[in-house]
Every structure is written in structure tokens, then in C-alpha cells.
Enzyme design. Structure first.
Site, PDB file in Angstrom:
ATOM      1  N   SER A 135      54.638  27.884  41.943  1.00 37.43           N
ATOM      2  CA  SER A 135      55.889  28.447  42.501  1.00 37.43           C
ATOM      3  C   SER A 135      56.630  27.330  43.205  1.00 37.43           C
ATOM      4  O   SER A 135      56.006  26.391  43.727  1.00 37.43           O
ATOM      5  CB  SER A 135      55.563  29.556  43.511  1.00 37.43           C
ATOM      6  OG  SER A 135      56.738  29.910  44.225  1.00 37.43           O
ATOM      7  N   TYR A 148      50.642  31.798  51.273  1.00 36.59           N
ATOM      8  CA  TYR A 148      51.076  31.766  49.865  1.00 36.59           C
ATOM      9  C   TYR A 148      51.489  30.348  49.466  1.00 36.59           C
ATOM     10  O   TYR A 148      51.052  29.827  48.433  1.00 36.59           O
ATOM     11  CB  TYR A 148      52.246  32.730  49.694  1.00 36.59           C
ATOM     12  CG  TYR A 148      52.789  32.832  48.286  1.00 36.59           C
ATOM     13  CD1 TYR A 148      52.137  33.583  47.317  1.00 36.59           C
ATOM     14  CD2 TYR A 148      53.976  32.186  47.931  1.00 36.59           C
ATOM     15  CE1 TYR A 148      52.653  33.689  46.039  1.00 36.59           C
ATOM     16  CE2 TYR A 148      54.496  32.297  46.647  1.00 36.59           C
ATOM     17  CZ  TYR A 148      53.833  33.050  45.698  1.00 36.59           C
ATOM     18  OH  TYR A 148      54.341  33.149  44.430  1.00 36.59           O
TER      19      TYR A 148
HETATM   20  N1  LIG Z   1      58.158  37.141  41.546  1.00 33.95           N
HETATM   21  C1  LIG Z   1      58.464  35.933  42.001  1.00 33.95           C
HETATM   22  O1  LIG Z   1      59.539  35.736  42.591  1.00 33.95           O
HETATM   23  C2  LIG Z   1      57.525  34.785  41.763  1.00 33.95           C
HETATM   24  C3  LIG Z   1      57.999  33.491  42.027  1.00 33.95           C
HETATM   25  C4  LIG Z   1      57.157  32.411  41.824  1.00 33.95           C
HETATM   26  C5  LIG Z   1      55.883  32.611  41.356  1.00 33.95           C
HETATM   27  N2  LIG Z   1      55.435  33.864  41.112  1.00 33.95           N
HETATM   28  C6  LIG Z   1      54.070  34.025  40.635  1.00 33.95           C
HETATM   29  O2  LIG Z   1      54.070  34.753  39.415  1.00 33.95           O
HETATM   30  C7  LIG Z   1      52.809  35.412  39.267  1.00 33.95           C
HETATM   31  C8  LIG Z   1      53.048  36.858  38.870  1.00 33.95           C
HETATM   32  O3  LIG Z   1      53.710  37.497  39.959  1.00 33.95           O
HETATM   33  P1  LIG Z   1      54.776  38.669  39.769  1.00 33.95           P
HETATM   34  O4  LIG Z   1      55.962  38.288  40.535  1.00 33.95           O
HETATM   35  O5  LIG Z   1      54.885  39.027  38.351  1.00 33.95           O
HETATM   36  O6  LIG Z   1      54.070  39.831  40.632  1.00 33.95           O
HETATM   37  P2  LIG Z   1      53.325  41.176  40.225  1.00 33.95           P
HETATM   38  O7  LIG Z   1      54.197  42.024  39.402  1.00 33.95           O
HETATM   39  O8  LIG Z   1      52.789  41.697  41.512  1.00 33.95           O
HETATM   40  O9  LIG Z   1      52.125  40.659  39.305  1.00 33.95           O
HETATM   41  C9  LIG Z   1      50.940  40.125  39.807  1.00 33.95           C
HETATM   42  C10 LIG Z   1      49.890  40.312  38.736  1.00 33.95           C
HETATM   43  O10 LIG Z   1      48.663  39.715  39.184  1.00 33.95           O
HETATM   44  C11 LIG Z   1      47.630  40.700  39.033  1.00 33.95           C
HETATM   45  N3  LIG Z   1      46.594  40.453  40.009  1.00 33.95           N
HETATM   46  C12 LIG Z   1      46.717  40.416  41.359  1.00 33.95           C
HETATM   47  N4  LIG Z   1      45.513  40.212  41.925  1.00 33.95           N
HETATM   48  C13 LIG Z   1      44.621  40.131  40.898  1.00 33.95           C
HETATM   49  C14 LIG Z   1      43.215  39.966  40.838  1.00 33.95           C
HETATM   50  N5  LIG Z   1      42.468  39.821  41.947  1.00 33.95           N
HETATM   51  N6  LIG Z   1      42.619  39.919  39.627  1.00 33.95           N
HETATM   52  C15 LIG Z   1      43.348  40.058  38.489  1.00 33.95           C
HETATM   53  N7  LIG Z   1      44.682  40.239  38.483  1.00 33.95           N
HETATM   54  C16 LIG Z   1      45.299  40.272  39.686  1.00 33.95           C
HETATM   55  C17 LIG Z   1      48.324  42.033  39.205  1.00 33.95           C
HETATM   56  O11 LIG Z   1      47.652  43.095  38.534  1.00 33.95           O
HETATM   57  P3  LIG Z   1      46.586  44.112  39.168  1.00 33.95           P
HETATM   58  O12 LIG Z   1      47.115  44.570  40.479  1.00 33.95           O
HETATM   59  O13 LIG Z   1      46.516  45.186  38.095  1.00 33.95           O
HETATM   60  O14 LIG Z   1      45.306  43.353  39.269  1.00 33.95           O
HETATM   61  C18 LIG Z   1      49.618  41.779  38.450  1.00 33.95           C
HETATM   62  O15 LIG Z   1      49.419  41.958  37.052  1.00 33.95           O
HETATM   63  C19 LIG Z   1      52.071  35.236  40.589  1.00 33.95           C
HETATM   64  O16 LIG Z   1      51.132  34.180  40.476  1.00 33.95           O
HETATM   65  C20 LIG Z   1      53.184  34.840  41.556  1.00 33.95           C
HETATM   66  O17 LIG Z   1      52.710  34.077  42.649  1.00 33.95           O
HETATM   67  C21 LIG Z   1      56.234  34.966  41.299  1.00 33.95           C
END
Ligand SMILES: NC(=O)c1ccc[n+]([C@@H]2O[C@H](COP(=O)([O-])OP(=O)(O)OC[C@H]3O[C@@H](n4cnc5c(N)ncnc54)[C@H](OP(=O)(O)O)[C@@H]3O)[C@@H](O)[C@H]2O)c1
Length: 259
Positions: A135, A148
Site C-alpha cells: 500500500s 497498518y
Molecule cells: N481498500 C484500499 O483502499 C486499499 C489500499 C491499499 C491496499 N489495500 C490492501 O488490499 C488488500 C485487500 O483489501 P480490500 O480493500 O479489498 O479490503 P477487504 O474487502 O476487507 O478485503 C480483505 C480480504 O482479506 C481477507 N482476509 C482478512 N483477514 C484474513 C485472514 N486472516 N485470512 C484470510 N483472509 C483474510 C478478507 O476475507 P475474510 O474476512 O473472508 O477472511 C477479504 O477477502 C489488503 O491487503 C489491503 O491492505 C487496500
């Protein structure tokens, strides 16, 4: 690389960026396996055209077993997208070491366990590709992102190091550093999120980056520019900026605990 026909495992694919990316890659002809903890949501994403392998990436043995299950189901593995992650704002008062540890356990150790699940087989076959989710939050320290951001900074460093050590053994390592993407993770935030993009747009950027062998994918462009410049801001000036943010409660201050 050619995405059509590639065998691809995506962790954190039950919602947000991972779910959108799974659909995008399947639409482009990849054979996709999806993992996360919520089996029902994984099934909805898969819609009968992907392999579903539920796993909690904080569990090392289960994650290694999930990697083997994915290889067995797909007949091998070409690409692993290590995307599972979590975010919540960190508060300095009261200090909460457990909240910090929980972030590192999911975001850093979850990625390390997933690497263990795929790297040995990729080294043995002398080919493969790791797409690591970091990120721009890892670029500079921001109030509220102590846990984070520290984890994402660790991942930026880890993927960069692996790009060298695995690259010479035939395994490509790519780093993804999105700005704000509209997902369940960011839906909770109550602070300004400039240049926000939809998950489908993020998925297209990542799929294009995989196809074009980009070492680093940072998007959207205005956020890339802002954060690349932020990296060059002198410490004194950055301190003044983050103090302003903290005072206004925009990121980590005490006045907006609910976000
Ligand atoms: N959204 C943003 O603005 C943003 C920006 C930069 C980076 N990111 C990164 O992008 C990635 C995805 O995030 P997102 O924004 O798409 O959020 P999200 O919709 O909350 O997705 C997070 C995913 O990770 C899974 N997860 C969480 N804990 C887990 C565990 N212990 N074991 C297996 N799976 C797990 C969740 O599924 P379950 O709850 O079903 O396990 C979900 O599928 C993350 O690494 C986040 O840091 C996001």
C-alpha cells in the site's frame, strides 16, 4: 505474461480488491482459485467458475496446506496474488499492543505463510510469479496508521528483497501499492480519502500490471504522484504535516475514534 490459461491463486478474495481481481482474471481466461476465511462469500465470488479454498492465513500450517490444495486442484500454479489483509485505525491512547500484533499477524505473517505455501514449489519448477499486496500507506508514517503502515512498509521491503533473491531463480515478484479503493475495508473510514477508485478499476490496473510484467503497480496516477513526492518531503516538513493531521483528528487524533 499471458493471463489466459494461467493458473492463479488469490488470497483475500472474498470481498473488495481480491474479489474484483478474481473476476477480472477469470474474465481474461485465467484458471482462478480463491481463498479467504468466509467460505460463503468465496462461493458467491467463484460463481461456479473458480476453485474455492477457504483458509485463515494467520494459521501457518493451514495456509501451507491450502497452497498444496490449490496446486492439486489447478494442476500446478503460475501466479500467487497475496492480497489478504486487514486495517483498523491505531490509537496511541490507550496503547494497544495486541491491536498492533493482530495487524502484523494478518498483513505480514499471513503473507509470509502464503509465501511458504508457494515459493518452494515455484523454486523447484524454476518459474512462477508472486504478486504482493502492499500500500502507499507503507511509504511514509501517518498518524492512525502506526500498525497498518508499519506492516505495509515491511511488505514493501520484503517484496523488493524477494524480487532479487527469487528473480534470479526464475520467480517474478511484483508489488501492488494502491491508493484508496472503495471496499469494505475503507467503507468504515470517516476521514477524507482523496482519489478513491472502485475495486473494478483497481482490478483492471493489477491485471494489466501482471500482463505487462510491471515490478511495481501504484495507482491511481494522482495518488502515485502525491505519494512519490511525499517520499521526498524532508522529515521536518513531514512532521509538521502529520502533526496538523493528528490535531484535526483526520487520521489518528483522539477526536474521531469511531472511524
Ligand atoms: N481498500 C484500499 O483502499 C486499499 C489500499 C491499499 C491496499 N489495500 C490492501 O488490499 C488488500 C485487500 O483489501 P480490500 O480493500 O479489498 O479490503 P477487504 O474487502 O476487507 O478485503 C480483505 C480480504 O482479506 C481477507 N482476509 C482478512 N483477514 C484474513 C485472514 N486472516 N485470512 C484470510 N483472509 C483474510 C478478507 O476475507 P475474510 O474476512 O473472508 O477472511 C477479504 O477477502 C489488503 O491487503 C489491503 O491492505 C487496500
Amino acid at each position: 505474461m499471458e493471463i489466459s490459461g494461467a493458473r492463479i491463486w488469490i488470497t483475500g478474495a472474498s470481498s473488495g480488491i481480491g474479489a474484483a481481481l478474481a473476476r477480472e482474471l477469470a474474465d481474461r481466461g485465467a484458471r482462478v482459485a480463491v481463498s479467504a476465511r468466509n467460505e460463503q462469500r468465496l462461493g458467491e465470488v467463484a460463481a461456479g467458475r473458480m476453485t474455492v479454498v477457504p483458509v485463515d492465513v494467520t494459521d501457518r500450517a493451514a495456509t501451507v496446506a491450502a497452497g498444496a490444495a490449490v496446486r492439486a486442484a489447478l494442476g500446478g500454479l503460475d501466479v500467487a496474488v497475496l492480497n489478504a489483509g486487514t486495517w483498523s485505525r491505531f490509537h496511541v491512547e490507550p496503547w494497544n499492543s495486541q491491536a498492533f500484533a493482530d495487524h502484523l499477524q494478518t498483513n505480514v505473517m499471513g503473507t509470509v505463510h502464503s509465501l511458504e505455501a508457494v515459493v518452494p514449489a515455484m523454486l523447484a519448477q524454476g518459474s512462477g510469479r508472486i504478486v504482493g499486496m502492499a500500500s502507499v500507506a507503507g511509504y511514509r508514517g501517518l498518524p492512525g496508521s502506526e500498525a497498518y503502515g508499519a506492516g505495509k512498509a515491511a511488505l514493501l521491503n520484503l517484496f523488493e528483497a524477494l524480487r532479487g533473491s527469487l528473480g534470479v531463480r526464475g520467480v517474478v515478484v511484483q508489488t501492488v501499492s494502491p491508493g484508496f479503493v472503495r471496499t469494505p475495508m475503507t467503507d468504515r473510514n470517516r476521514f477524507p480519502m482523496p482519489f478513491m477508485v472502485e475495486p473494478e478499476e483497481a482490478a483492471r490496473a493489477i491485471a494489466d500490471g501482471i500482463a505487462r510484467d510491471k515490478a511495481e503497480m501504484v495507482f491511481p496516477a494522482p495518488m502515485m504522484l502525491a505519494m512519490k513526492v511525499a517520499r521526498l518531503v524532508p522529515v521536518r516538513a513531514w512532521t509538521a504535516l502529520t502533526a496538523t493531521l493528528a490535531r484535526r483528528g483526520l487520521h489518528g487524533g483522539p477526536s474521531r475514534r469511531a472511524g
